[in-house]
Write an enzyme that holds these catalytic residues in place. Structure first.
Site, PDB file in Angstrom:
ATOM      1  N   HIS A 186       0.667  -1.198   0.080  1.00 54.34           N
ATOM      2  CA  HIS A 186      -0.022   0.062   0.006  1.00 54.34           C
ATOM      3  C   HIS A 186       0.889   1.334  -0.030  1.00 54.34           C
ATOM      4  O   HIS A 186       0.310   2.453   0.429  1.00 54.34           O
ATOM      5  CB  HIS A 186      -0.978   0.018   1.214  1.00 54.34           C
ATOM      6  CG  HIS A 186      -2.049  -1.136   0.940  1.00 54.34           C
ATOM      7  ND1 HIS A 186      -2.656  -1.417   2.250  1.00 54.34           N
ATOM      8  CD2 HIS A 186      -2.476  -1.618   0.060  1.00 54.34           C
ATOM      9  CE1 HIS A 186      -3.484  -2.180   1.685  1.00 54.34           C
ATOM     10  NE2 HIS A 186      -3.525  -2.701   0.358  1.00 54.34           N
ATOM     11  N   CYS A 194       5.536  11.765  -8.205  1.00 56.22           N
ATOM     12  CA  CYS A 194       5.236  12.754  -8.957  1.00 56.22           C
ATOM     13  C   CYS A 194       4.174  12.406 -10.045  1.00 56.22           C
ATOM     14  O   CYS A 194       4.703  11.535 -10.901  1.00 56.22           O
ATOM     15  CB  CYS A 194       6.511  13.193  -9.442  1.00 56.22           C
ATOM     16  SG  CYS A 194       6.240  14.689 -10.847  1.00 56.22           S
ATOM     17  N   CYS A 216       8.570  18.806  -7.872  1.00 58.70           N
ATOM     18  CA  CYS A 216       9.196  17.459  -7.760  1.00 58.70           C
ATOM     19  C   CYS A 216      10.824  17.597  -8.091  1.00 58.70           C
ATOM     20  O   CYS A 216      11.127  18.315  -9.059  1.00 58.70           O
ATOM     21  CB  CYS A 216       8.498  16.897  -9.053  1.00 58.70           C
ATOM     22  SG  CYS A 216       9.513  15.433  -9.450  1.00 58.70           S
ATOM     23  N   ASN A 227      -3.310 -12.257  16.076  1.00 60.83           N
ATOM     24  CA  ASN A 227      -3.993 -11.001  16.145  1.00 60.83           C
ATOM     25  C   ASN A 227      -4.499 -10.997  17.714  1.00 60.83           C
ATOM     26  O   ASN A 227      -4.750 -11.802  18.380  1.00 60.83           O
ATOM     27  CB  ASN A 227      -4.935 -11.168  15.211  1.00 60.83           C
ATOM     28  CG  ASN A 227      -5.471  -9.727  14.618  1.00 60.83           C
ATOM     29  OD1 ASN A 227      -4.588  -8.982  14.007  1.00 60.83           O
ATOM     30  ND2 ASN A 227      -6.742  -9.798  14.676  1.00 60.83           N
ATOM     31  N   LEU A 228      -4.898  -9.615  17.681  1.00 59.50           N
ATOM     32  CA  LEU A 228      -5.396  -9.438  19.181  1.00 59.50           C
ATOM     33  C   LEU A 228      -6.682  -9.920  19.471  1.00 59.50           C
ATOM     34  O   LEU A 228      -6.970 -10.209  20.502  1.00 59.50           O
ATOM     35  CB  LEU A 228      -5.497  -7.753  19.332  1.00 59.50           C
ATOM     36  CG  LEU A 228      -5.972  -7.106  20.601  1.00 59.50           C
ATOM     37  CD1 LEU A 228      -4.778  -7.529  21.512  1.00 59.50           C
ATOM     38  CD2 LEU A 228      -6.225  -5.747  20.510  1.00 59.50           C
ATOM     39  N   ALA A 275       0.493  -8.433  19.709  1.00 53.19           N
ATOM     40  CA  ALA A 275       1.665  -8.722  18.740  1.00 53.19           C
ATOM     41  C   ALA A 275       3.019  -8.782  19.377  1.00 53.19           C
ATOM     42  O   ALA A 275       4.060  -9.677  19.195  1.00 53.19           O
ATOM     43  CB  ALA A 275       1.761  -7.898  17.602  1.00 53.19           C
TER      44      ALA A 275
HETATM   45  C1  BV8 Z   1      -8.248  -2.554  -5.169  1.00 54.76           C
HETATM   46  C2  BV8 Z   1      -2.742   2.884   2.399  1.00 54.76           C
HETATM   47  C3  BV8 Z   1      -8.480  -3.258  -7.414  1.00 54.76           C
HETATM   48  C4  BV8 Z   1      -3.395   4.337   2.529  1.00 54.76           C
HETATM   49  C5  BV8 Z   1      -4.729   1.485   2.376  1.00 54.76           C
HETATM   50  C6  BV8 Z   1     -13.697  -6.871  -2.419  1.00 54.76           C
HETATM   51  C7  BV8 Z   1     -14.759  -6.855  -1.551  1.00 54.76           C
HETATM   52  C8  BV8 Z   1     -15.007  -5.423  -1.177  1.00 54.76           C
HETATM   53  C9  BV8 Z   1     -14.200  -4.593  -1.466  1.00 54.76           C
HETATM   54  C10 BV8 Z   1     -13.432  -4.543  -2.080  1.00 54.76           C
HETATM   55  C11 BV8 Z   1     -13.007  -5.770  -2.762  1.00 54.76           C
HETATM   56  N1  BV8 Z   1     -11.922  -5.574  -3.711  1.00 54.76           N
HETATM   57  C12 BV8 Z   1     -11.696  -4.133  -3.536  1.00 54.76           C
HETATM   58  C13 BV8 Z   1     -12.346  -3.608  -2.486  1.00 54.76           C
HETATM   59  C14 BV8 Z   1     -12.468  -2.210  -2.438  1.00 54.76           C
HETATM   60  C15 BV8 Z   1     -11.321  -1.748  -1.353  1.00 54.76           C
HETATM   61  C16 BV8 Z   1     -11.706  -2.424  -0.119  1.00 54.76           C
HETATM   62  O1  BV8 Z   1     -11.161  -3.576   0.298  1.00 54.76           O
HETATM   63  N2  BV8 Z   1     -12.599  -1.779   0.566  1.00 54.76           N
HETATM   64  C17 BV8 Z   1     -12.795  -2.298   2.024  1.00 54.76           C
HETATM   65  C18 BV8 Z   1     -12.976  -0.947   2.818  1.00 54.76           C
HETATM   66  C19 BV8 Z   1     -14.252  -3.076   1.896  1.00 54.76           C
HETATM   67  N3  BV8 Z   1      -9.989  -2.232  -1.690  1.00 54.76           N
HETATM   68  C20 BV8 Z   1      -9.482  -1.370  -2.731  1.00 54.76           C
HETATM   69  O2  BV8 Z   1      -9.801  -0.266  -2.927  1.00 54.76           O
HETATM   70  C21 BV8 Z   1      -7.890  -1.663  -2.980  1.00 54.76           C
HETATM   71  N4  BV8 Z   1      -7.692  -1.918  -4.193  1.00 54.76           N
HETATM   72  O3  BV8 Z   1      -9.000  -3.479  -4.708  1.00 54.76           O
HETATM   73  O4  BV8 Z   1      -7.963  -2.395  -6.396  1.00 54.76           O
HETATM   74  C22 BV8 Z   1      -7.544  -4.347  -7.550  1.00 54.76           C
HETATM   75  C23 BV8 Z   1      -7.249  -5.492  -6.607  1.00 54.76           C
HETATM   76  C24 BV8 Z   1      -6.308  -6.484  -7.054  1.00 54.76           C
HETATM   77  C25 BV8 Z   1      -5.760  -6.441  -8.070  1.00 54.76           C
HETATM   78  C26 BV8 Z   1      -6.056  -5.545  -9.097  1.00 54.76           C
HETATM   79  C27 BV8 Z   1      -7.069  -4.558  -8.868  1.00 54.76           C
HETATM   80  C28 BV8 Z   1      -6.870  -0.807  -2.482  1.00 54.76           C
HETATM   81  C29 BV8 Z   1      -6.885  -0.928  -0.793  1.00 54.76           C
HETATM   82  C30 BV8 Z   1      -5.619  -0.146  -0.187  1.00 54.76           C
HETATM   83  C31 BV8 Z   1      -6.294   1.094   0.518  1.00 54.76           C
HETATM   84  N5  BV8 Z   1      -5.007   1.676   1.083  1.00 54.76           N
HETATM   85  N6  BV8 Z   1      -3.804   2.127   2.825  1.00 54.76           N
HETATM   86  C32 BV8 Z   1      -3.255   4.857   3.955  1.00 54.76           C
HETATM   87  O5  BV8 Z   1      -2.839   4.179   4.840  1.00 54.76           O
HETATM   88  O6  BV8 Z   1      -3.796   5.901   4.494  1.00 54.76           O
HETATM   89  S1  BV8 Z   1      -5.885   0.141   3.357  1.00 54.76           S
HETATM   90  C33 BV8 Z   1      -5.616   0.926   5.021  1.00 54.76           C
HETATM   91  O7  BV8 Z   1      -6.567   0.098   5.726  1.00 54.76           O
HETATM   92  C34 BV8 Z   1      -4.276  -0.142   5.479  1.00 54.76           C
HETATM   93  O8  BV8 Z   1      -3.218  -0.012   4.605  1.00 54.76           O
HETATM   94  C35 BV8 Z   1      -4.962  -1.460   5.627  1.00 54.76           C
HETATM   95  O9  BV8 Z   1      -4.982  -2.045   4.361  1.00 54.76           O
HETATM   96  C36 BV8 Z   1      -6.264  -1.216   6.008  1.00 54.76           C
HETATM   97  C37 BV8 Z   1      -6.475  -1.432   7.390  1.00 54.76           C
HETATM   98  O10 BV8 Z   1      -6.462  -2.637   7.770  1.00 54.76           O
HETATM   99  P1  BV8 Z   1      -5.689  -3.402   8.946  1.00 54.76           P
HETATM  100  O11 BV8 Z   1      -4.119  -2.965   8.552  1.00 54.76           O
HETATM  101  O12 BV8 Z   1      -5.975  -4.748   9.136  1.00 54.76           O
HETATM  102  O13 BV8 Z   1      -5.924  -2.409  10.111  1.00 54.76           O
HETATM  103  P2  BV8 Z   1      -7.098  -2.502  11.002  1.00 54.76           P
HETATM  104  O14 BV8 Z   1      -7.142  -1.287  11.692  1.00 54.76           O
HETATM  105  O15 BV8 Z   1      -8.315  -2.599  10.143  1.00 54.76           O
HETATM  106  O16 BV8 Z   1      -7.172  -3.784  11.968  1.00 54.76           O
HETATM  107  C38 BV8 Z   1      -6.235  -3.790  12.811  1.00 54.76           C
HETATM  108  C39 BV8 Z   1      -6.142  -5.234  13.463  1.00 54.76           C
HETATM  109  O17 BV8 Z   1      -5.010  -5.207  14.329  1.00 54.76           O
HETATM  110  C40 BV8 Z   1      -7.480  -5.638  14.160  1.00 54.76           C
HETATM  111  O18 BV8 Z   1      -7.814  -6.897  13.685  1.00 54.76           O
HETATM  112  C41 BV8 Z   1      -6.875  -5.727  15.841  1.00 54.76           C
HETATM  113  O19 BV8 Z   1      -7.568  -6.563  16.248  1.00 54.76           O
HETATM  114  C42 BV8 Z   1      -5.643  -5.973  15.594  1.00 54.76           C
HETATM  115  N7  BV8 Z   1      -4.889  -5.257  16.743  1.00 54.76           N
HETATM  116  C43 BV8 Z   1      -4.887  -4.160  17.147  1.00 54.76           C
HETATM  117  N8  BV8 Z   1      -3.704  -3.840  18.276  1.00 54.76           N
HETATM  118  C44 BV8 Z   1      -3.169  -5.204  18.061  1.00 54.76           C
HETATM  119  C45 BV8 Z   1      -3.511  -5.896  17.045  1.00 54.76           C
HETATM  120  N9  BV8 Z   1      -3.110  -7.272  16.812  1.00 54.76           N
HETATM  121  C46 BV8 Z   1      -1.955  -7.500  17.586  1.00 54.76           C
HETATM  122  N10 BV8 Z   1      -1.468  -6.941  18.542  1.00 54.76           N
HETATM  123  C47 BV8 Z   1      -1.900  -5.581  18.775  1.00 54.76           C
HETATM  124  N11 BV8 Z   1      -1.404  -4.826  19.679  1.00 54.76           N
END
Ligand code: BV8
Length: 234
Positions: free
Chosen positions: A105, A113, A132, A197-198, A215
């Site tokens: 990501h 750029c 740039c 995972n947590l 973690a």
């Molecule tokens: C795409 C960068 C086409 C920017 C990010 C299929 C079904 C539904 C939707 C879609 C689908 N396919 C595509 C989509 C759309 C979309 C999507 O998934 N939407 C979601 C919201 C439904 N996906 C896209 O748009 C992607 N692009 O599909 O293009 C394609 C695909 C493949 C091949 C060709 C073309 C692009 C997605 C990327 C977006 N950019 N980040 C930025 O950071 O600002 S995503 C961003 O959110 C992060 O990078 C990360 O990916 C995501 C957050 O998720 P997690 O990292 O899991 O974090 P989260 O907070 O959710 O969870 C934390 C976990 O940790 C929890 O479970 C918690 O319990 C645990 N935890 C907490 N503390 C601890 C812990 N575990 C252990 N120890 C601890 N202490």
């Protein structure tokens, strides 16, 4: 043994980097999906730049934790047999010493750029639209993959998932695709799958084994276990 580790926001949580679920996905009242999209950037670039400038400067205040360091130790032992694919845009894996890291990501400390497609290491603000260094045009954007954009390194990731004997997910909620689909891909190629995972995630049903906890405790323990057994085997 070839291992692919997928890390998400949960591995950096104990370093003080907020997860997406922490703030219920909100940032200054914006749904993250609203500021992390190309449309949002076209509509209000300064809002999006402030979002990433704040996260970039906050990154300078945090340090890798025991989970990042344990993965760096595992890389020392396994070398090319380990690949860390991360959804995170922070540089904590590298600061802990990991080298084989694929930022699917993008990275906060990189600017892209839109005029010349050049990339440049960047550790300061972009909101005042600096030129740039490559082409001089003021079209630098955060080098991150926004919702609706294609993640980086997908071909490499597919090859490594197909070769993996073990797929490990650390700190992922399984809510964002295509990363959330990697466990099924690895399973299809016969890999063993482990979740650290947590709490249970959307993907837990796809894992042969799931260990729930912090973690910073789970990852060092798993690495010692793996290397421990590795030592006794040799
Ligand atoms: C795409 C960068 C086409 C920017 C990010 C299929 C079904 C539904 C939707 C879609 C689908 N396919 C595509 C989509 C759309 C979309 C999507 O998934 N939407 C979601 C919201 C439904 N996906 C896209 O748009 C992607 N692009 O599909 O293009 C394609 C695909 C493949 C091949 C060709 C073309 C692009 C997605 C990327 C977006 N950019 N980040 C930025 O950071 O600002 S995503 C961003 O959110 C992060 O990078 C990360 O990916 C995501 C957050 O998720 P997690 O990292 O899991 O974090 P989260 O907070 O959710 O969870 C934390 C976990 O940790 C929890 O479970 C918690 O319990 C645990 N935890 C907490 N503390 C601890 C812990 N575990 C252990 N120890 C601890 N202490």
């Amino acid at each position: 043994m070839k291992i692919v580790v997928l890390t998400g926001a949960g591995i950096s949580a104990e370093s003080g980097v907020p997860t997406f679920r922490d703030a219920d996905g909100l940032w200054e009242g914006h749904r993250v999906e609203e500021v992390a999209t190309p449309e949002a950037y076209d509509m209000a670039p300064s809002t999006v730049h402030r979002f990433y400038d704040a996260r970039r400067s906050a990154l300078l205040m945090v340090q890798p934790n025991a989970a990042h360091h344990a993965l760096a130790r595992l890389e020392e032992a396994l070398g090319d047999d380990l690949l860390v694919v991360t959804q995170n845009i922070d540089d904590l894996h590298e600061r802990a010493g990991s080298r084989r890291v694929l930022h699917m990501h993008g990275e906060l400390l990189s600017a892209l750029c839109r005029a010349c497609d050049g990339r440049v290491r960047w550790d300061s603000d972009l909101v005042d639209l600096p030129p740039c260094p490559g082409c001089g045009v003021t079209e630098l954007r955060p080098d991150v993959v926004w919702f609706g954009e294609i993640p980086y390194g997908m071909d490499r990731i597919s090859v490594e998932l197909a070769r993996a004997d073990l797929f490990v997910s650390i700190g992922n909620s399984g809510a964002v695709y295509p990363a959330a689909g990697f466990v099924q891909q690895a399973l299809r190629y016969g890999a063993r799958t482990l979740e650290l995972n947590l709490e249970p995630s959307d993907g837990t049903p796809w894992f042969h084994e799931a260990r729930h906890g912090r973690a910073s405790e789970l990852v060092p323990h798993w690495v010692e276990e793996l290397l421990g057994t590795a030592q006794s085997a040799s």
